[in-house]
Design an enzyme around this catalytic site. Structure first.
Site, short mmCIF file in Angstrom:
data_model
loop_
_atom_site.label_atom_id
_atom_site.label_comp_id
_atom_site.label_asym_id
_atom_site.label_seq_id
_atom_site.Cartn_x
_atom_site.Cartn_y
_atom_site.Cartn_z
N SER A 124 0.84 -1.20 0.00
CA SER A 124 0.00 0.00 0.00
C SER A 124 0.87 1.25 0.00
O SER A 124 1.96 1.26 0.60
CB SER A 124 -0.86 -0.01 1.27
OG SER A 124 -1.48 1.24 1.46
N TYR A 149 -2.38 -1.16 10.88
CA TYR A 149 -2.58 -1.69 9.52
C TYR A 149 -1.38 -1.33 8.64
O TYR A 149 -0.78 -2.20 8.00
CB TYR A 149 -3.87 -1.13 8.90
CG TYR A 149 -3.94 -1.39 7.42
CD1 TYR A 149 -4.21 -2.67 6.94
CD2 TYR A 149 -3.66 -0.38 6.49
CE1 TYR A 149 -4.21 -2.94 5.57
CE2 TYR A 149 -3.67 -0.64 5.13
CZ TYR A 149 -3.94 -1.91 4.67
OH TYR A 149 -3.94 -2.17 3.33
N LYS A 153 1.78 -3.70 6.87
CA LYS A 153 2.19 -3.74 5.46
C LYS A 153 3.69 -3.54 5.34
O LYS A 153 4.36 -4.22 4.56
CB LYS A 153 1.44 -2.68 4.65
CG LYS A 153 -0.04 -2.96 4.47
CD LYS A 153 -0.26 -4.11 3.50
CE LYS A 153 -1.68 -4.62 3.53
NZ LYS A 153 -1.91 -5.84 2.79
#
Ligand code: NAD
Ligand code: WQD
Length: 338
Positions: A124, A149, A153
């Protein structure tokens, strides 16, 4: 080639499954259905006239993974599975590290045991450090994400890089998505968030069909052209084609490759609202409210590396994004549930 799609029943995975099938690949979807339904898979099969092998399983489940690799002649994995709600990750960090990081470790161990060493990972743009210099190239520094989150990643990017360094016969693509939106042009598959959407586009279309009363625009005082946040919204079908291009590119390269998947253009929230109104012919009620914590003013991609090395570029513009997102939402007001 037979490709395993972890999380393949979800939003991006289902569109990628369709593109892979249309390109002549065999698809095995491995998903625990925690944020998806089997209906997306049925619809991809109907749209393509081709069948998909579906395994209901969790990426943290070593035995089901081993059985899946033993049963199907899998040559590559595209790894979409994971939890993705930024706000939820702040209150449930362990669930995010367990699913996303722990799940990736287990998946890679199962791949190694099955001698499958080609992996495309859903990363991302959130891994980039906050910057005023746009667009963001792959060489831009990564940061300290503001939520678990995003941290998960970045941790996965690191662990995959360490894995490949230790075992050089792995070929790994880290695809840094910008803002995936839109739907297949048929309106048959699309984004179906559980509960109130966290992201702008599904929020807009759910207000459009009357599931939600009004949109809150988070911040009207950013240093942008109209004061609202600017993002690089990429049509999910372009993103799906980017995975096919990455798989092809990995055949010729070992190592870890990082590619931005975006369009190279940014649109503000107010421009998105106007585009929605053009596509739907409906006014969109909204209020400008306080900024959302953790949001940056602007973010868009430098896509030169992906264009050069993948021979890929996004081809669908904002009006197509809105037309397709609206067709999906208006044809399926309750998503896959009705
Ligand atoms: P999604 O929630 O629609 O798809 C993820 C899928 O993974 C779901 O079908 C879910 O049921 C499955 N899943 C979750 N945990 C699992 C587990 N432990 N085992 C097996 N399956 C599991 O999300 P999406 O938007 O399609 O995103 C796909 C990937 O792309 C995710 O990794 C996400 O973090 C990443 N990503 C998404 C965006 C975005 O804005 N949508 C942006 C950047 C990166
Ligand atoms: C876009 C713009 C908001 C909702 C997130 C994740 C990122 C990635 C993609 C996974 C911003 C504004 C939004 C609303 C609004 N996901 N907005 N009202 O924040 O760019 O990225 O999704 O990796 O990690 O952080 O996307 O769609 O939430 O927001 O005004 O109800 O819309 O402030 O400017 P974001 P988004």
């Amino acid at each position: 080639m037979t490709v395993l799609l972890t999380g393949g029943a979800g939003f991006i995975g289902s569109h990628t499954a369709l593109v892979l099938l249309e390109a002549g690949h065999e698809v095995v979807i491995y998903d625990n259905l925690s944020n998806a339904s089997r209906e997306s898979i049925r619809r991809v099969e109907r749209l393509t006239g081709l069948s998909i092998v579906f395994v209901e399983g969790d990426i943290r489940d070593t035995k089901t993974l081993a059985d899946t690799f033993a049963t199907h002649n899998i040559e590559a994995v595209i790894h979409f599975a994971g939890l993705k709600a930024v706000g939820e990750s702040v209150s449930l960090p362990m669930a995010y590290y367990d699913n996303n990081v722990g799940g990736t470790v287990t998946l890679c161990q199962a791949m190694a045991a099955a001698d499958v060493k080609t992996l495309v990972f859903s990363s991302s743009a959130t891994v980039y450090a906050e910057s005023r210099d746009m667009p963001l190239a792959e060489s831009a520094p990564t940061g300290r994400p503001t939520n678990p989150y995003g941290t998960s990643k970045l941790m996965i990017e690191w662990l995959l890089t360490d894995l490949q360094r230790a075992e050089p016969d792995w070929s790994i693509a880290l695809l840094r998505y910008f803002n995936p939106v839109g739907a297949h042009f048929s309106g048959q598959i699309g984004e179906d968030p559980a509960g109130a959407p966290n992201n702008l586009l599904p929020y807009i279309t759910q207000v459009g069909v009357g599931r939600l009363p009004r949109l809150s625009v988070y911040g009207g005082d950013y240093p942008t052209r109209d004061g609202t946040g600017v993002r690089d919204y990429i049509h999910v079908m372009d993103l799906a084609r980017g995975h096919l291009a990455a798989l092809d590119a990995l055949k010729a390269r070992q190592g870890v490759q990082t590619w931005n998947l975006g369009t190279g253009h940014g649109y503000s929230v107010l421009e998105m609202i106007e585009a929605f109104e053009r596509a739907s012919g409906r006014p969109l009620p909204y209020d400008i409210v306080a900024r959302r914590p953790g949001d940056v003013a602007e973010c868009w991609a430098n896509v030169e590396k992906a264009e050069r090395e993948l021979g890929w570029r996004a081809s669908h513009g904002l009006d197509e994004i809105m037309r397709d997102a609206w067709r999906w939402q208006s044809d399926n007001p309750q998503g896959y549930r009705g």
